[in-house]
Design an enzyme around this catalytic site. Structure first.
Site: not given
Ligand code: NAD
Ligand code: GLY
Length: 364
Positions: A125, A147, A189, A231, A241, A245, A249, A252, A256, A269
């Site tokens: 939890r 998130k 972003e 942010k 949100e 907030r 997006n 997005h 998405h 993404h």
């Molecule tokens: P990712 O996590 O897939 O990483 C991208 C690629 O880079 C992967 O293949 C990873 O192995 C590689 N990698 C990571 N760090 C590296 C480094 N330093 N050197 C070499 N390779 C490296 O993609 P991302 O763009 O980081 O994240 C996208 C995800 O984030 C999506 O699922 C999206 O929905 C999510 N997201 C969440 C929020 C939130 O607020 N929680 C906001 C924006 C995006």
């Molecule tokens: N990436 C959108 C949020 O964190 O609200």
């Protein structure tokens, strides 16, 4: 050894508040992890790519704070942001006999961060977790704000929780190994924060794109810090949100739909968000909020960042069907983040006919 220099941005959420540390060399410095909740165990959650690059350094840095440092690798990629991968984190925690004082360390990009955060929210939890973001996208966005989620085949990030980390350690040095395509995805972003909140920041990005693409440390440091400041301010006002907030997006809703429609992982993404921002700007223009010059400028910045600006041909009906699953939808009505003027965003419903016009104008 003296502690590594860093800048600090604080997320002001009372007893759920925390610091984002930004600097070069932070990941391997034990001082980056001092003062965290005490426990015997830590679990590093990463993937094989990031683990091979930085797993050992993090493990060594954590060795002085935790008696046992465990390690779990998830398969790499958006296509694996799913139940089986999430469950493998619980398997690792249970197999190692981790108690409720265990701290999780999310070492990777947004995929690892979102899943490790969700696992931390659920295990017993709720246990503490630290974000150690290794992509530009994760440093400027996903590691901040709490998130956490996994994808559902019908919609992105549909199953998750709001659950804040206890710290974010953003080491700019690790961006050196990031593939160029991933740097561009992260820039999407960064660019986002300009039109929604800070017109002057967009001016700076426009002028600094060459330095950012060349990974100039000072430029990256400013981009990460300013993005996190914006942010942090939004999240502090509306953590879960209920209103404001949603502006984070921007791009997005269209983005998405591109990701889910093509199959997760086909477009990154950030690429989908980049193109989605062009579409959302076009919608804002067709709603009479901004002029064509504004749309053209944003489109040029996104293109110069190395991102796609034409959407894939999924068909208008399919786009609309996918966008109805968006979390901002209410009673089947799709709602979009639109730009009212550069630096100011709002959430609005848009007439179906206008949305279809945008899809026609912006997709192949
Ligand atoms: P990712 O996590 O897939 O990483 C991208 C690629 O880079 C992967 O293949 C990873 O192995 C590689 N990698 C990571 N760090 C590296 C480094 N330093 N050197 C070499 N390779 C490296 O993609 P991302 O763009 O980081 O994240 C996208 C995800 O984030 C999506 O699922 C999206 O929905 C999510 N997201 C969440 C929020 C939130 O607020 N929680 C906001 C924006 C995006
Ligand atoms: N990436 C959108 C949020 O964190 O609200």
């Amino acid at each position: 050894m003296t502690a590594t220099e860093f800048e600090k941005v604080t997320i002001d959420l009372g007893d759920r508040g925390y610091d984002i540390l930004i600097g070069s060399g932070l990941l391997a410095d034990p001082a980056s992890y001092s003062g965290l909740p005490l426990g015997t165990d830590a679990l590093i959650v990463t993937n094989p790519v990031v683990g091979a690059l930085y797993g050992r350094a993090l493990r060594t840095a954590l060795g002085s704070n935790y008696r046992r440092v465990h390690y779990a690798e998830l398969p790499d990629g958006e296509a694996f942001k799913d139940w089986p991968a999430l469950n493998s984190i619980f398997d690792a925690l249970m197999t190692a006999g981790c108690d409720r004082k265990t701290t999780l360390f999310a070492l990777g990009g947004g995929v690892v961060g979102d899943m490790a955060g969700f696992a931390a929210a659920c295990y017993m939890r709720g246990v503490p977790y630290v974000q150690v973001p290794t992509t530009l996208l994760a440093q400027v966005d996903s590691s901040v704000g709490g998130k956490t989620a996994i994808n559902h085949p019908l919609g992105k990030n549909m199953i998750g929780a709001f659950y804040q980390p206890v710290r974010v350690v953003a080491d700019l040095g690790v961006l050196a190994t990031l593939p160029e395509r991933e740097v561009a995805a992260g820039l999407a972003e960064v660019i986002k924060y300009g039109p929604i909140a800070d017109a002057a920041f967009l001016d700076w990005i426009e002028n600094s794109l060459p330095a950012l693409k060349a990974r100039n440390t000072a430029a990256l440091a400013h981009a990460v810090r300013r993005s996190c400041e914006i942010k942090a301010s939004v999240v502090a006002q509306d953590e879960r949100e209920s209103g404001l907030r949603a502006i984070l997006n921007f791009g997005h809703t269209f983005g998405h739909a591109i990701e889910a429609g093509l199959g997760y992982g086909e477009w990154l993404h950030g690429e989908a968000v980049g193109c989605g921002m062009v579409m959302a700007a076009e919608l804002s223009m067709r709603m009479g909020l901004i002029d064509t010059g504004c749309v053209a400028r944003l489109k040029a910045i996104i293109e110069r960042a190395g991102l796609p600006v034409r959407a894939p041909a999924l068909g208008a009906d399919r786009y609309v069907e996918l966008m109805r699953h968006d979390k901002k939808s209410e009673g089947g009505e799709i709602r979009f983040v639109v730009i009212e003027s550069m630096g100011h965003a709002a959430v609005r419903a848009a007439p179906d006919a206008l949305v279809r016009e945008v899809l026609l104008a912006c997709s192949d």
